[in-house]
Design an enzyme around this catalytic site. Structure first.
Site, PDB file in Angstrom:
ATOM      1  N   TYR A 170       0.840  -1.198   0.000  1.00  0.00           N
ATOM      2  CA  TYR A 170       0.000   0.000   0.000  1.00  0.00           C
ATOM      3  C   TYR A 170       0.871   1.242   0.000  1.00  0.00           C
ATOM      4  CZ  TYR A 170      -3.421   3.445   1.801  1.00  0.00           C
ATOM      5  OH  TYR A 170      -4.235   4.533   1.976  1.00  0.00           O
ATOM      6  N   ASP A 228      -0.453  15.714   5.485  1.00  0.00           N
ATOM      7  CA  ASP A 228      -1.423  15.075   4.588  1.00  0.00           C
ATOM      8  C   ASP A 228      -2.706  15.892   4.576  1.00  0.00           C
ATOM      9  OD1 ASP A 228      -2.738  13.260   2.970  1.00  0.00           O
ATOM     10  OD2 ASP A 228      -3.310  11.957   4.637  1.00  0.00           O
ATOM     11  N   ASP A 263      -3.484   5.047  -2.557  1.00  0.00           N
ATOM     12  CA  ASP A 263      -4.401   6.063  -2.044  1.00  0.00           C
ATOM     13  C   ASP A 263      -4.431   7.211  -3.047  1.00  0.00           C
ATOM     14  OD1 ASP A 263      -5.709   8.062  -0.653  1.00  0.00           O
ATOM     15  OD2 ASP A 263      -4.384   8.013   1.097  1.00  0.00           O
ATOM     16  N   ASP A 296      -6.611   9.707  -2.732  1.00  0.00           N
ATOM     17  CA  ASP A 296      -7.316  10.794  -2.042  1.00  0.00           C
ATOM     18  C   ASP A 296      -8.705  10.995  -2.665  1.00  0.00           C
ATOM     19  OD1 ASP A 296      -5.294  11.187  -0.188  1.00  0.00           O
ATOM     20  OD2 ASP A 296      -4.252  12.647  -1.435  1.00  0.00           O
ATOM     21  N   HIS A 302      -7.928   3.479  -4.048  1.00  0.00           N
ATOM     22  CA  HIS A 302      -9.155   3.863  -3.348  1.00  0.00           C
ATOM     23  C   HIS A 302      -9.346   5.367  -3.430  1.00  0.00           C
ATOM     24  CE1 HIS A 302      -7.348   5.540   0.375  1.00  0.00           C
ATOM     25  NE2 HIS A 302      -6.543   4.488   0.418  1.00  0.00           N
ATOM     26  N   GLU A 319     -11.965   8.556  -1.954  1.00  0.00           N
ATOM     27  CA  GLU A 319     -12.773   8.797  -0.757  1.00  0.00           C
ATOM     28  C   GLU A 319     -13.862   9.828  -0.971  1.00  0.00           C
ATOM     29  OE1 GLU A 319      -9.939  11.620   1.905  1.00  0.00           O
ATOM     30  OE2 GLU A 319      -9.011   9.840   1.029  1.00  0.00           O
ATOM     31  N   CYS A 374      -6.860  14.000   7.373  1.00  0.00           N
ATOM     32  CA  CYS A 374      -6.612  12.626   7.801  1.00  0.00           C
ATOM     33  C   CYS A 374      -7.922  12.024   8.299  1.00  0.00           C
ATOM     34  CB  CYS A 374      -5.557  12.603   8.905  1.00  0.00           C
ATOM     35  SG  CYS A 374      -5.433  11.029   9.775  1.00  0.00           S
ATOM     36  N   ARG A 378     -13.694   4.474  -0.489  1.00  0.00           N
ATOM     37  CA  ARG A 378     -13.488   4.739   0.943  1.00  0.00           C
ATOM     38  C   ARG A 378     -14.568   5.694   1.429  1.00  0.00           C
ATOM     39  NH1 ARG A 378      -8.309   7.689   3.987  1.00  0.00           N
ATOM     40  NH2 ARG A 378      -9.624   9.154   5.119  1.00  0.00           N
ATOM     41  N   GLU A 431     -13.594   3.662   6.901  1.00  0.00           N
ATOM     42  CA  GLU A 431     -12.595   4.377   7.695  1.00  0.00           C
ATOM     43  C   GLU A 431     -13.069   4.706   9.104  1.00  0.00           C
ATOM     44  OE1 GLU A 431      -9.711   4.774   8.247  1.00  0.00           O
ATOM     45  OE2 GLU A 431      -8.833   6.640   7.487  1.00  0.00           O
ATOM     46  N   ASN A 436      -8.900  -0.560   8.249  1.00  0.00           N
ATOM     47  CA  ASN A 436      -7.663   0.225   8.332  1.00  0.00           C
ATOM     48  C   ASN A 436      -7.184   0.237   9.787  1.00  0.00           C
ATOM     49  OD1 ASN A 436      -5.551   1.971   7.844  1.00  0.00           O
ATOM     50  ND2 ASN A 436      -6.837   3.807   7.878  1.00  0.00           N
TER      51      ASN A 436
END
Length: 303
Positions: free
Chosen positions: A44, A59, A86, A88, A113, A115, A123, A160, A190, A212
């Site tokens: 990942y 992040d 990821d 985002d 993924h 989101e 985050c 996600r 999440e 996760n």
């Protein structure tokens, strides 16, 4: 000779063969080699690792697609282990999302993924997150699925949702129903708090669910056995090794500055021999010697 298995198909096969599939977070090509040698069947690359380790920023939606692609290419060039990425919120509009998927496939990623936070994301384990509407997230997924179908139907599109922390469990499950309906292959739930809540996700969606298990966040340190028993198919450890690297690096830096030498920290370091063994250094060196000798002989023959 048969057709080479795509990265996406490798991820799907790893999911079938492992119950659950443990996915180890890596930050660069070398850590990907280490994780693969340790036995990881899937890797990942998190948005946080790109932001923190490669760019040196928080992040908070500061990085760009190309920042991610640089790390993806380096990792997929170093190992065959399938890589979940990821992405985002997709780096822009539906057209940007479409392009992002195509670029990730081209870079060798196996899965990605996306989101349902707003573009200025946070985050997943921090307060004050905001979500886009369910309809907007479905548009994002439709764009991702459309791009996937154009380049590699085995590439995995994972949705996600951060809704659990903001709108509650019922809304989160309602959202993922819609996400699956428009084509999401898998679900990333999440910041979930209990095994019972994971069990609810699994019962209400007919695609694999990911847990996760990040450190110092909202989700307890459930074991693979506990998660398997409630039907979770994938367990993600996004930044575990990175946190360890950072801790040890700080200790070594401070030791050298304080004491004027590194002798007190040698026991924390990977040896030169261990590094060489990990990288097959001696095989490269042997090949170099062969090439140099061949050049030498060719030069002598021309003399």
């Amino acid at each position: 000779m048969g057709k080479k298995m795509s990265a996406g198909l490798k991820f799907r096969e790893a999911l079938k063969a492992n119950h659950p599939l443990q996915i180890l977070g890596v930050i660069n090509a070398y850590s990907a080699i280490q994780a693969t040698r340790a036995g990881a069947k899937a890797l990942y690359l998190s948005g946080a690792s790109v932001a923190n380790a490669s760019v040196g920023v928080p992040d908070l939606a500061i990085t760009r697609l190309e920042d991610v692609l640089i790390d993806v290419r380096r990792i997929t060039n170093a190992v065959e282990t399938p890589l979940l990425v990821d992405m985002d919120t997709g780096f822009g509009s539906v057209f940007n999302i479409h392009r992002t998927i195509k670029e990730l496939v081209k870079a060798g990623a196996a899965a990605a993924h996306i989101e349902d936070q707003i573009a200025q994301k946070r985050c997943g384990h921090r307060p004050n997150k905001e979500l886009v509407s369910k309809e907007e997230m479905c548009d994002r997924l439709l764009a991702a699925v459309s791009a996937r179908d154009e380049v590699d139907e085995d590439f995995v599109i994972m949705a996600r949702t951060d809704a659990h922390a903001i709108e509650g469990q019922t809304s989160a499950i309602d959202r993922v129903w819609s996400y699956v309906e428009v084509g999401a292959d898998m679900i990333f739930a999440e910041a979930i708090h209990t095994l019972e809540e994971y069990s609810e996700f699994v019962k209400h969606v007919d695609v694999p669910v990911l847990a996760n298990i990040t450190e110092f966040g909202k989700t307890p340190y459930f074991t693979t056995k506990e998660l398997h028993e409630v039907g979770v198919r994938m367990v993600l450890y996004p930044l575990s090794a990175f946190r360890g690297m950072n801790k040890v690096a700080n200790e070594i830096f401070e030791d050298i500055i304080t004491n004027g030498h590194q002798k007190n920290s040698l026991h924390k370091m990977q040896t030169r021999e261990e590094l060489y063994e990990t990288l097959d250094y001696y095989k490269y060196e042997e090949k170099l010697d062969i090439l140099l000798n061949k050049r030498k002989h060719n030069k002598e023959d021309r003399s």
